[in-house]
Design a protein around this motif. Structure first.
Motif, PDB file in Angstrom:
ATOM      1  N   MET A 105       0.859  -1.193   0.000  1.00  0.00           N
ATOM      2  CA  MET A 105       0.000   0.000   0.000  1.00  0.00           C
ATOM      3  C   MET A 105       0.884   1.228   0.000  1.00  0.00           C
ATOM      4  SD  MET A 105      -2.832  -0.993   2.907  1.00  0.00           S
ATOM      5  CE  MET A 105      -1.674  -1.217   4.241  1.00  0.00           C
ATOM      6  N   SER A 106       0.256   2.368  -0.250  1.00  0.00           N
ATOM      7  CA  SER A 106       0.957   3.644  -0.089  1.00  0.00           C
ATOM      8  C   SER A 106       0.278   4.372   1.072  1.00  0.00           C
ATOM      9  CB  SER A 106       0.880   4.468  -1.376  1.00  0.00           C
ATOM     10  OG  SER A 106      -0.444   4.896  -1.588  1.00  0.00           O
ATOM     11  N   PRO A 107       0.953   5.342   1.689  1.00  0.00           N
ATOM     12  CA  PRO A 107       0.338   6.020   2.838  1.00  0.00           C
ATOM     13  C   PRO A 107      -0.911   6.818   2.457  1.00  0.00           C
ATOM     14  CG  PRO A 107       2.602   6.777   2.504  1.00  0.00           C
ATOM     15  CD  PRO A 107       2.317   5.761   1.472  1.00  0.00           C
ATOM     16  N   ARG A 136       4.788   1.581   1.189  1.00  0.00           N
ATOM     17  CA  ARG A 136       5.944   2.109   0.461  1.00  0.00           C
ATOM     18  C   ARG A 136       5.876   3.635   0.466  1.00  0.00           C
ATOM     19  NH1 ARG A 136       5.033   0.143  -4.691  1.00  0.00           N
ATOM     20  NH2 ARG A 136       3.934   2.052  -5.108  1.00  0.00           N
ATOM     21  N   PHE A 137       6.969   4.266   0.900  1.00  0.00           N
ATOM     22  CA  PHE A 137       7.047   5.720   0.944  1.00  0.00           C
ATOM     23  C   PHE A 137       7.829   6.222  -0.259  1.00  0.00           C
ATOM     24  CE2 PHE A 137       6.720   4.344   5.378  1.00  0.00           C
ATOM     25  CZ  PHE A 137       5.618   5.066   5.777  1.00  0.00           C
ATOM     26  N   ARG A 138       7.313   7.290  -0.890  1.00  0.00           N
ATOM     27  CA  ARG A 138       8.000   7.881  -2.031  1.00  0.00           C
ATOM     28  C   ARG A 138       8.217   9.367  -1.761  1.00  0.00           C
ATOM     29  NH1 ARG A 138       4.233   5.758  -6.917  1.00  0.00           N
ATOM     30  NH2 ARG A 138       5.861   4.557  -7.934  1.00  0.00           N
ATOM     31  N   GLY A 139       9.369   9.833  -2.128  1.00  0.00           N
ATOM     32  CA  GLY A 139       9.664  11.273  -2.069  1.00  0.00           C
ATOM     33  C   GLY A 139       9.428  11.874  -0.700  1.00  0.00           C
ATOM     34  N   ARG A 140       8.565  12.888  -0.669  1.00  0.00           N
ATOM     35  CA  ARG A 140       8.313  13.625   0.573  1.00  0.00           C
ATOM     36  C   ARG A 140       7.503  12.829   1.597  1.00  0.00           C
ATOM     37  NH1 ARG A 140       5.887  19.019  -1.747  1.00  0.00           N
ATOM     38  NH2 ARG A 140       6.828  18.719  -3.767  1.00  0.00           N
ATOM     39  N   HIS A 144       6.680  11.757   6.649  1.00  0.00           N
ATOM     40  CA  HIS A 144       5.452  11.451   7.396  1.00  0.00           C
ATOM     41  C   HIS A 144       5.284   9.941   7.570  1.00  0.00           C
ATOM     42  CE1 HIS A 144       4.375  15.643   6.982  1.00  0.00           C
ATOM     43  NE2 HIS A 144       4.645  15.545   5.672  1.00  0.00           N
ATOM     44  N   THR A 145       6.292   9.299   8.108  1.00  0.00           N
ATOM     45  CA  THR A 145       6.227   7.840   8.301  1.00  0.00           C
ATOM     46  C   THR A 145       5.182   7.462   9.349  1.00  0.00           C
ATOM     47  OG1 THR A 145       8.041   7.974   9.880  1.00  0.00           O
ATOM     48  CG2 THR A 145       8.603   7.403   7.600  1.00  0.00           C
ATOM     49  N   ASN A 146       4.805   8.433  10.211  1.00  0.00           N
ATOM     50  CA  ASN A 146       3.792   8.142  11.230  1.00  0.00           C
ATOM     51  C   ASN A 146       2.441   7.813  10.597  1.00  0.00           C
ATOM     52  OD1 ASN A 146       3.578  10.805  10.327  1.00  0.00           O
ATOM     53  ND2 ASN A 146       2.647  11.498  12.258  1.00  0.00           N
ATOM     54  N   ILE A 147       2.142   8.384   9.404  1.00  0.00           N
ATOM     55  CA  ILE A 147       0.889   8.080   8.698  1.00  0.00           C
ATOM     56  C   ILE A 147       0.889   6.598   8.300  1.00  0.00           C
ATOM     57  CG2 ILE A 147      -0.487   8.550   6.628  1.00  0.00           C
ATOM     58  CD1 ILE A 147       0.618  11.428   6.737  1.00  0.00           C
ATOM     59  N   GLY A 148       2.013   6.118   7.773  1.00  0.00           N
ATOM     60  CA  GLY A 148       2.138   4.713   7.389  1.00  0.00           C
ATOM     61  C   GLY A 148       2.027   3.788   8.583  1.00  0.00           C
ATOM     62  N   GLN A 149       2.630   4.215   9.700  1.00  0.00           N
ATOM     63  CA  GLN A 149       2.568   3.400  10.914  1.00  0.00           C
ATOM     64  C   GLN A 149       1.131   3.288  11.402  1.00  0.00           C
ATOM     65  OE1 GLN A 149       5.250   4.712  13.948  1.00  0.00           O
ATOM     66  NE2 GLN A 149       4.753   3.020  15.315  1.00  0.00           N
ATOM     67  N   ASP A 150       0.396   4.402  11.403  1.00  0.00           N
ATOM     68  CA  ASP A 150      -1.004   4.383  11.822  1.00  0.00           C
ATOM     69  C   ASP A 150      -1.830   3.489  10.900  1.00  0.00           C
ATOM     70  OD1 ASP A 150      -0.288   6.144  13.808  1.00  0.00           O
ATOM     71  OD2 ASP A 150      -1.025   7.929  12.751  1.00  0.00           O
ATOM     72  N   LEU A 151      -1.524   3.536   9.599  1.00  0.00           N
ATOM     73  CA  LEU A 151      -2.235   2.723   8.602  1.00  0.00           C
ATOM     74  C   LEU A 151      -2.015   1.232   8.871  1.00  0.00           C
ATOM     75  CD1 LEU A 151      -3.876   3.088   5.932  1.00  0.00           C
ATOM     76  CD2 LEU A 151      -1.716   2.811   4.738  1.00  0.00           C
ATOM     77  N   LEU A 152      -0.778   0.855   9.172  1.00  0.00           N
ATOM     78  CA  LEU A 152      -0.470  -0.554   9.445  1.00  0.00           C
ATOM     79  C   LEU A 152      -1.132  -1.034  10.737  1.00  0.00           C
ATOM     80  CD1 LEU A 152       3.277  -0.701   8.395  1.00  0.00           C
ATOM     81  CD2 LEU A 152       1.365  -1.770   7.236  1.00  0.00           C
ATOM     82  N   LEU A 171      10.399   0.200  10.076  1.00  0.00           N
ATOM     83  CA  LEU A 171      10.818   0.910   8.873  1.00  0.00           C
ATOM     84  C   LEU A 171      12.156   0.354   8.401  1.00  0.00           C
ATOM     85  CD1 LEU A 171      10.151   3.306   6.962  1.00  0.00           C
ATOM     86  CD2 LEU A 171      11.558   4.727   8.426  1.00  0.00           C
ATOM     87  N   GLU A 172      12.183  -0.100   7.157  1.00  0.00           N
ATOM     88  CA  GLU A 172      13.413  -0.601   6.534  1.00  0.00           C
ATOM     89  C   GLU A 172      13.582   0.129   5.212  1.00  0.00           C
ATOM     90  OE1 GLU A 172      12.612  -4.743   6.179  1.00  0.00           O
ATOM     91  OE2 GLU A 172      13.012  -5.153   8.287  1.00  0.00           O
ATOM     92  N   GLY A 173      14.462   1.111   5.192  1.00  0.00           N
ATOM     93  CA  GLY A 173      14.652   1.898   3.975  1.00  0.00           C
ATOM     94  C   GLY A 173      13.417   2.729   3.697  1.00  0.00           C
ATOM     95  N   ARG A 174      12.804   2.537   2.537  1.00  0.00           N
ATOM     96  CA  ARG A 174      11.588   3.268   2.165  1.00  0.00           C
ATOM     97  C   ARG A 174      10.323   2.439   2.387  1.00  0.00           C
ATOM     98  NH1 ARG A 174      11.727   7.889  -0.146  1.00  0.00           N
ATOM     99  NH2 ARG A 174      13.681   8.817  -0.821  1.00  0.00           N
ATOM    100  N   HIS A 175      10.440   1.306   3.059  1.00  0.00           N
ATOM    101  CA  HIS A 175       9.292   0.423   3.289  1.00  0.00           C
ATOM    102  C   HIS A 175       9.083   0.222   4.788  1.00  0.00           C
ATOM    103  CE1 HIS A 175       9.129  -0.806  -0.954  1.00  0.00           C
ATOM    104  NE2 HIS A 175      10.447  -0.732  -0.915  1.00  0.00           N
ATOM    105  N   MET A 176       7.834   0.289   5.209  1.00  0.00           N
ATOM    106  CA  MET A 176       7.470  -0.038   6.586  1.00  0.00           C
ATOM    107  C   MET A 176       6.545  -1.246   6.503  1.00  0.00           C
ATOM    108  SD  MET A 176       5.633   2.297   9.488  1.00  0.00           S
ATOM    109  CE  MET A 176       7.020   3.391   9.721  1.00  0.00           C
TER     110      MET A 176
END
Length: 189
Positions: A105-107, A136-140, A144-152, A171-176
């Motif tokens: 997914m994306s955030p 997967r996080f891209r660019g900017r 906001h990795t916290n958005i991805g964490q909340d999503l997971l 978080l490993e590189g650009r993937h959480m």
């Protein structure tokens, strides 16, 4: 013209390696012998043990080669091998390979897309497979990795009835990602 020479090579190759030394393959001077019923017959020469096996129409099989003296048993080796392969086949039949299914997914995923991915994950978990859920996080988005964490975490809570979260979001590189495993069913206990 000279006659052609034909050479024959008679080499005896074993059909399969059995893993145990049997009958004439046992070259030890003395062996500890066990009868077909499991009774100790004592220490004797390998020739005498082989003679005893032939009298009873059984095979002499070395079952513990590292002991001093080596331990041999009287048994029907063909029947033993058959039963052993039958047990191995039965064990392979009952074995189940657990696959790891990955859902990405994306955030900035929309609600409907999230629900589709959630249903797929629930289907995989119901089949008994583990799931790896990745954002997967891209660019900017990396800011906001916290958005991805909340999503997971939300994804894991939605699957909470049928699955257990193995590890918290990492978080490993650009993937959480997180891993979900199916809950053990009550009837297997």
């Amino acid at each position: 013209m000279p006659a052609a020479r034909i050479l024959f090579c008679l080499e005896v190759l074993p059909i399969a390696t059995t893993g145990h030394q049997t009958n004439e393959e046992i070259r030890d001077k003395e062996v500890r012998l066990i009868s077909e019923t499991g009774e100790q017959l004592g220490i004797m020469s390998s020739q005498e043990a082989l003679r005893l096996a032939e009298e009873r129409n059984l095979d002499l099989v070395k079952i513990s080669p590292n002991a001093a003296p080596p331990v041999c048993k009287l048994m029907d080796y063909g029947k033993y091998r058959f039963e052993q392969t039958k047990r191995e086949k039965e064990a392979r039949k009952n074995q189940r390979v657990v696959e790891i299914k990955e859902i990405r997914m994306s955030p900035s995923i929309d609600v409907n897309d999230f629900n589709v991915k959630l249903r797929n994950a629930q289907k995989f978990l119901a089949e008994g497979n583990r799931c790896k859920i990745t954002v997967r996080f891209r660019g900017r988005e990396m800011a906001h990795t916290n958005i991805g964490q909340d999503l997971l975490v939300k994804f894991a809570e939605e699957c909470g009835e049928i699955a257990v979260m193995d590890k918290s979001p990492k978080l490993e590189g650009r993937h959480m990602s997180i891993f979900l495993s199916p809950k053990p069913s009550k009837d297997k206990k």
